[in-house]
Motif scaffolding. Structure first.
Motif, PDB file in Angstrom:
ATOM      1  N   ALA A 259      17.024  -8.361  46.329  1.00  0.00           N
ATOM      2  CA  ALA A 259      15.687  -7.920  46.738  1.00  0.00           C
ATOM      3  C   ALA A 259      14.840  -7.557  45.527  1.00  0.00           C
ATOM      4  O   ALA A 259      13.635  -7.872  45.469  1.00  0.00           O
ATOM      5  CB  ALA A 259      15.796  -6.728  47.686  1.00  0.00           C
ATOM      6  N   ALA A 260      15.456  -6.913  44.560  1.00  0.00           N
ATOM      7  CA  ALA A 260      14.724  -6.558  43.340  1.00  0.00           C
ATOM      8  C   ALA A 260      14.385  -7.799  42.528  1.00  0.00           C
ATOM      9  O   ALA A 260      13.296  -7.898  41.943  1.00  0.00           O
ATOM     10  CB  ALA A 260      15.561  -5.587  42.499  1.00  0.00           C
ATOM     11  N   ALA A 265      10.295 -11.333  40.249  1.00  0.00           N
ATOM     12  CA  ALA A 265      10.405 -12.695  39.704  1.00  0.00           C
ATOM     13  C   ALA A 265       9.146 -13.075  38.945  1.00  0.00           C
ATOM     14  O   ALA A 265       8.035 -12.998  39.467  1.00  0.00           O
ATOM     15  CB  ALA A 265      10.658 -13.695  40.827  1.00  0.00           C
ATOM     16  N   GLY A 266       9.313 -13.475  37.689  1.00  0.00           N
ATOM     17  CA  GLY A 266       8.199 -13.922  36.865  1.00  0.00           C
ATOM     18  C   GLY A 266       7.298 -12.826  36.338  1.00  0.00           C
ATOM     19  O   GLY A 266       6.266 -13.113  35.727  1.00  0.00           O
ATOM     20  N   PRO A 311       8.497   3.862  33.743  1.00  0.00           N
ATOM     21  CA  PRO A 311       9.357   3.358  34.830  1.00  0.00           C
ATOM     22  C   PRO A 311       8.580   2.432  35.765  1.00  0.00           C
ATOM     23  O   PRO A 311       7.407   2.652  36.058  1.00  0.00           O
ATOM     24  CB  PRO A 311       9.772   4.646  35.556  1.00  0.00           C
ATOM     25  N   ARG A 312       9.242   1.410  36.217  1.00  0.00           N
ATOM     26  CA  ARG A 312       8.686   0.501  37.224  1.00  0.00           C
ATOM     27  C   ARG A 312       9.695   0.430  38.362  1.00  0.00           C
ATOM     28  O   ARG A 312      10.570  -0.427  38.383  1.00  0.00           O
ATOM     29  CB  ARG A 312       8.413  -0.877  36.618  1.00  0.00           C
ATOM     30  N   ALA A 319      16.524  -3.434  36.262  1.00  0.00           N
ATOM     31  CA  ALA A 319      17.553  -4.450  36.010  1.00  0.00           C
ATOM     32  C   ALA A 319      17.011  -5.850  36.277  1.00  0.00           C
ATOM     33  O   ALA A 319      17.290  -6.795  35.525  1.00  0.00           O
ATOM     34  CB  ALA A 319      18.776  -4.186  36.879  1.00  0.00           C
ATOM     35  N   ALA A 320      16.208  -6.004  37.338  1.00  0.00           N
ATOM     36  CA  ALA A 320      15.645  -7.313  37.657  1.00  0.00           C
ATOM     37  C   ALA A 320      14.683  -7.781  36.572  1.00  0.00           C
ATOM     38  O   ALA A 320      14.605  -8.982  36.279  1.00  0.00           O
ATOM     39  CB  ALA A 320      14.931  -7.250  39.006  1.00  0.00           C
ATOM     40  N   ILE A 321      13.973  -6.849  35.966  1.00  0.00           N
ATOM     41  CA  ILE A 321      13.081  -7.193  34.853  1.00  0.00           C
ATOM     42  C   ILE A 321      13.888  -7.582  33.622  1.00  0.00           C
ATOM     43  O   ILE A 321      13.618  -8.596  32.970  1.00  0.00           O
ATOM     44  CB  ILE A 321      12.147  -6.012  34.551  1.00  0.00           C
ATOM     45  N   VAL A 322      14.897  -6.774  33.302  1.00  0.00           N
ATOM     46  CA  VAL A 322      15.714  -7.015  32.113  1.00  0.00           C
ATOM     47  C   VAL A 322      16.404  -8.375  32.192  1.00  0.00           C
ATOM     48  O   VAL A 322      16.517  -9.084  31.180  1.00  0.00           O
ATOM     49  CB  VAL A 322      16.743  -5.881  31.932  1.00  0.00           C
ATOM     50  N   GLU A 323      16.856  -8.743  33.371  1.00  0.00           N
ATOM     51  CA  GLU A 323      17.560 -10.020  33.519  1.00  0.00           C
ATOM     52  C   GLU A 323      16.688 -11.224  33.132  1.00  0.00           C
ATOM     53  O   GLU A 323      17.222 -12.283  32.805  1.00  0.00           O
ATOM     54  CB  GLU A 323      18.046 -10.181  34.963  1.00  0.00           C
TER      55      GLU A 323
END
Length: 408
Positions: A259-260, A265-266, A311-312, A319-323
């Motif tokens: 979900a994150a 995404a992008g 923080p976002r 984690a989704a951003i870092v990936e």
């Protein structure tokens, strides 16, 4: 009579120095302690207090000299040795620190603070069997015992299907680092395993292997803990599970929830994310954090940077951003542990003073996180060499050759 008056005068000077010290007038207090020592060179309190004060002022060579003198004046007392050992560990001299702290603990075997400091020194040296055993006496253990969960603390006995409740301790980064050990409970025979992390970690920790239930609990919040057979703390797990450097998990153990990933995404408008300071309320942050993000400006010509300081969402969102990034650059914050736990390339900037025991084993790599590269200050407070080393690494394409071992 003259000798008594002289002693009374010294005591008066010492009281004045202590008063200045307590008022935070450190430079004046240092001078006052020096005056006491000039008149009565064997005044234990003056050497001990001055050593601690000079450490606060980062006058470390002078501090060490006075702390060593205090230890000489009180050979049977653990406090001067403990203060000296703490200073030695602060400056990264783990072997010397362990020797001094062992002597201090021998004089006061029940002192939990000495045991914890010695445990940290042993962990920094790779002496994990001793380190984890001693580290178990930290304040977090005492506080957790006082909560009284209504069932016993796990002492490492066979689990044989028993349920385990894992209480939280220390900061976000510490909890992310220790989360790697949770899956070992099932391998050790545990039945139901329950975690109680603060809410910002809940969705991220849901991706951990071996967790049956998560009970969100922010610091200071009351929580009703269902009955379990035993409870434990995250950093008690490596001791009871017999974790060694050879068996330490070196594969990613966390991942962003789907979900994150869909939500972010992008999103990153850059290739390299950076975090330049941690919690300013922590006294050690004045060493760990950069005084300004502008110090990273030399990197901008080599990569598109994105500031991850604010923080976002929660840690699952982060984690989704870092990936999606090529690289994360950070000071010693929870971000370092998050990137490492994800197997994302990470460059960690460390200070010359006060670097934590978990980064002590190798100068540029970490056994905790294979995807991490460490850049250390050469001189306390000077980040220029660190930034220049990272600039050269970026210029040579270093971020694309990072040892990323992302979790599938």
């Amino acid at each position: 009579m003259h000798r008594q008056m002289s002693q009374a005068h010294v005591e008066q000077l010492l009281r004045g120095a202590v008063a200045l010290h307590q008022q935070g007038r450190l430079d004046e207090a240092a001078a006052a302690y020096g005056e006491v020592i000039s008149q009565a060179p064997e005044t234990l309190a003056a050497h001990s207090n001055l050593g601690s004060l000079l450490r606060q002022l980062d006058r470390l060579e002078e501090a060490e000299r006075h702390l060593r003198r205090a230890a000489e004046l009180a050979p049977g007392h653990p406090t001067p040795l403990g203060n000296l050992g703490h200073l030695l560990r602060w400056t990264g001299r783990y072997g010397e620190a362990a020797e001094v702290l062992e002597a201090a603990l021998a004089l006061d075997p029940g002192n939990g603070e000495l045991a914890t400091n010695l445990g940290a020194a042993c962990l920094g040296l790779g002496r994990w069997a001793d380190g984890w055993r001693l580290f178990a006496q930290r304040e977090a253990t005492t506080k957790a015992r006082q909560k009284g969960f209504g069932f016993p603390m796990w002492q490492g006995e066979p689990l044989a299907g028993r349920s385990v409740f894992i209480w939280q301790e220390q900061g976000y980064g510490d909890q992310i680092q220790a989360a790697r050990f949770v899956s070992g409970l099932k391998s050790a025979g545990a039945g139901r395993v329950t975690l109680a992390p603060p809410r910002p970690l809940v969705r991220l920790f849901a991706t951990l292997d071996g967790v049956d239930e998560i009970l969100p609990c922010d610091p200071g919040e009351a929580i009703v803990v269902p009955p379990h057979d035993v409870w434990t703390l995250p950093f008690a797990l490596p001791q009871h599970l017999g974790v060694t450097l050879k068996t330490l998990t070196n594969q990613p153990y966390l991942a962003a929830p789907e979900a994150a990933r869909r939500r972010w995404a992008g999103w990153p408008e850059g290739e390299v994310g950076f975090v330049w300071h941690g919690n300013p309320a922590q006294p050690v942050e004045r060493y760990r954090g950069l005084p300004s993000p502008d110090l990273l400006e030399p990197l901008r010509g080599l990569a598109r940077l994105v500031d991850l300081q604010a923080p976002r969402g929660d840690f699952a969102d982060t984690a989704a951003i870092v990936e999606q990034l090529d690289l994360v650059i950070t000071t010693d914050t929870a971000m370092a542990h998050l990137a490492g736990a994800l197997g994302a390339p990470c460059w960690l900037m460390l200070p010359a003073l006060g670097a934590d025991w978990r980064w002590a084993l190798e100068p540029s790599r970490s056994p905790w996180y294979p995807s991490m590269r460490i850049f250390r200050q050469r001189a306390a407070g000077d980040w220029a060499d660190v930034v220049e080393a990272m600039r050269q690494a970026l210029a040579s394409g270093g971020r694309r050759s990072a040892e990323a071992v992302r979790r599938p």
